[in-house]
Design a protein around this motif. Sequence first.
Motif, PDB file in Angstrom:
ATOM      1  N   ARG A 211      41.952  44.786  36.564  1.00  5.64           N
ATOM      2  CA  ARG A 211      42.386  43.415  36.249  1.00  5.64           C
ATOM      3  C   ARG A 211      41.461  42.397  36.870  1.00  5.64           C
ATOM      4  N   SER A 215      40.158  35.238  35.081  1.00  7.18           N
ATOM      5  CA  SER A 215      40.003  35.179  33.626  1.00  7.18           C
ATOM      6  C   SER A 215      41.176  35.811  32.894  1.00  7.18           C
ATOM      7  N   GLU A 216      42.116  36.373  33.642  1.00  2.00           N
ATOM      8  CA  GLU A 216      43.318  36.987  33.056  1.00  2.00           C
ATOM      9  C   GLU A 216      42.950  38.074  32.040  1.00  2.00           C
ATOM     10  N   GLU A 267      43.061  43.445  27.255  1.00  2.00           N
ATOM     11  CA  GLU A 267      43.904  42.285  26.970  1.00  2.00           C
ATOM     12  C   GLU A 267      43.353  41.076  27.688  1.00  2.00           C
ATOM     13  N   SER A 268      43.250  39.983  26.956  1.00  2.00           N
ATOM     14  CA  SER A 268      42.831  38.719  27.552  1.00  2.00           C
ATOM     15  C   SER A 268      43.882  37.688  27.177  1.00  2.00           C
ATOM     16  N   ARG A 269      43.557  36.435  27.411  1.00  2.00           N
ATOM     17  CA  ARG A 269      44.508  35.373  27.018  1.00  2.00           C
ATOM     18  C   ARG A 269      44.700  35.364  25.499  1.00  2.00           C
ATOM     19  N   TYR A 270      43.663  35.813  24.769  1.00  2.00           N
ATOM     20  CA  TYR A 270      43.707  35.594  23.317  1.00  2.00           C
ATOM     21  C   TYR A 270      43.787  36.870  22.488  1.00  2.00           C
ATOM     22  N   GLU A 272      44.382  41.316  22.173  1.00  2.00           N
ATOM     23  CA  GLU A 272      44.670  42.640  22.712  1.00  2.00           C
ATOM     24  C   GLU A 272      43.983  43.632  21.797  1.00  2.00           C
TER      25      GLU A 272
ATOM     26  N   GLN B 388      36.882  36.501  26.570  1.00  2.00           N
ATOM     27  CA  GLN B 388      38.247  36.253  26.114  1.00  2.00           C
ATOM     28  C   GLN B 388      38.499  36.811  24.716  1.00  2.00           C
TER      29      GLN B 388
END
Lengths: 419, 421
Positions: A211, A215-216, A267-270, A272, B388
Amino acid sequence: MKSAPPAVFWAFSTCILLVLIVILLLPSSGWTQVKIGQYVDEASVRTWNNIGVLTAPAVGLGETQFTLARDSSVALTNPALLSRLPKFTASLNGSFVRATCLKYSLINTGAITSTGAMDIGIIALDYAGASVRYKNFTLALSFGLLEYYYRPGVRVESKYEGQLYHTLDFDQDGALRTINFALAYKINERFSAGIGANFIKGNLEKSVDERYYVSEVTQEDKDSSDYSGFYVNGGVVYDVSDRVTVAAMFRTPYTKKAVSESLIRYESRYVEIRTEAEAKDNTYKQPLVIGVGANYKLSERIIVASDLTYFDWSSYAVTYYEEELDRDFRDIVKVSAGAEYWGDFQLFGKEWRFPLRIGFNYDPQPMKDPNIYYLYLSVGTGFRVGRFAVDLSGMFGKEYGSGDSLNAQKVVLSLSYRI
Amino acid sequence: MTKAKIAIFLLCFFVLVLGPSLMAQNHWLNTIVWVEKTPENVAKLKTMWLDILMDWQGKIWIVASPDDIRKLKDAEILYSNDDNEPDNKNESNNDNEPGNRLHKGLESISAQTTINGAFHSYREVESEVYALERSYPNLVQVHIIGNSLEMRNLYAIKISDNVQADEEGEAEVLITGCHHAREWISVEVPLYVAKHLAENYATDPHIRDLVDQAEVWIVPLLNPDGLEYTIHFYRYWRKNMRDNDNRTYGVDPNRNYDFMWGNDNEGSSAISSSYVYRGPAPFSEPETQAIRDLFAQRDFQVSINYHNYSQVIIYPWGYTNEPSEMDALLEEMASEMAARMERVNGRVYGYGQAGNQLYLTNGGATDWALGVYGIPAFTMELPPVDQQQGGFYNPEEEIPSIVRENIPAMLYVIEWAIENK
């Protein structure tokens, strides 16, 4: 008067010597890149060479298992020995296994470097079984824990100015168990034979979880396998004389089958992103095992025993998601030897008998590179009073050949009830 | 009348009972497929009266009967289904039908067996390259140009007419993939380029013309050891698997080339645990040695190196933000490639000098090709655009669209090489 060797002899010998020197000085071909060695994913803790379950008497005697019947766990190694047990036995066995490992999975193979070898510690109830003798037949039912796939978990944390921004977690666990049905037949006073059917079940689960907190972003890699298989083991035991007993055993080669699932997830903010795979027919071809053993009664109180066990590891092959994994193994012969002394004393109006055991075993591992082996010393004791038997043994081993100075220990407690 | 009523009743009964079951049978033959939502496809679909399920994430999902599948093929619309299994029912076996050929091309790139899903493992690349050679022995020749540290073969595919001969005067192009282990998509594109050239040689006059006049060398998997490590152990691994003898592993192959090697510690690192460790010496690694030796044996006009991510086309210099003497040409070529790629799916690739676009790098393959051999060289950073959007991860279902949009760019590169031989 002897004549000097002819000049041709010296010339030939010099050439041979020069060739040998050149061979020794040749640079290595780079074979020893990331060779994990002993602890590939499916390797059991401590040793590859598992047959049956080591109860305390066997451990105390340097892992000799083929000629001495101490409890019903012999059903898993040489079931012919069941005919030498009392009419009824019930046994429980618990073990504490400790081993060190250096290279496994992503640890010390590239991604993560540790400061030293990692500790594996497992406590388990690894055997429960019972045997019943009727006339010349003896039946046994056993439950055994054959292999452990546990690896030390690892957590890596990265911080910047005290703030945690990255973690990586690794975990692996699993085991292989057997249910064994065995039958022994006493052919005559000296000779018995036995056979066992083993139904194995197990699992292995491995995960890497990474993780990045700022940057999540999460990256996951999970693998799981469910194992199953069947094999037959059998053996014979023969009293050559009042002092000498010999035995032989076998375990058939078999295929440990695996149904496996894999998930690689990002997986990110936007987004998967998942890459999933499933394989219903992964296979691990297990080797043929053949063992011979002998014991000699030095006196009524002292017995010495030894086993030689051959493992056909060169036939080992792993097919994982339709690809054959690199497992370059060699056949090995394991050597076990031990001695046992029986003493007795009176206590609380009962006769107590106690064994003192000492043993040694040479346990080469099947990998060609690195070529390693363990040397173990073991000691054991216990007592017998009435229908109860308690045995406690420990073995202490050191690894040679990898340069990693691994070691392993096993402490075993066995409880038996016999009629 | 009684008989008539009975007849009518029986007729209704059969229609009501058997009719739905027949329709159900027909329904069982339906499959869900998706097509790329491009303006061209949308215009075609509007005239086809298909059962549109949904429009989602750049794809149009359709419940398609066998007849609908035929319509899609006739209209040359590329489609795919989730499990990538070809629907063989009612399919024409005529490989020359455009729909069949294109569909076959898309599905034939999918690996689908190992734990890395539709991406190719080392064994799968090995299997593919030899299968291609067997299928097209006059066009495709497989060379083993070296071995990795763990003794895996480094494969180069040569594609040309009269491939067995070394024809003087033909332009030569090199395309590589997977310098970096975690960049799985960078294996797929070069591999598909090879398959596309071979499979369409007989039916596409433009491709036949290019292949007849050029030798295209493709090394789809330069770092097989690292790739296998990412599949079985750690997905994020980048380097090769050199044992650095200090409990660290790996050299970054794309910092190991002998041009401006070790120029500074910003563009590469001397620390063996670093992800951009340049190695103990230039060309210390067998993987980069193989490319060096291939260059020495051949006469390449253009070099392409596939990576991801960022969705940009970058060119030398990487070791400095000063432009090279060939900057104008490189920009023109990159611009053309980006334009052709955008026309396929609408995906926009940026382009520019490496030292200005991303970060400084030294010892890289692209700088080396220009710096030592004076030829245009490009690093194709494939999608996604940023971390991202997936970073080094690409959804399996995006492989076809990414590989397809690179074909026009690679054909352009071959055209340029031929014109400038």
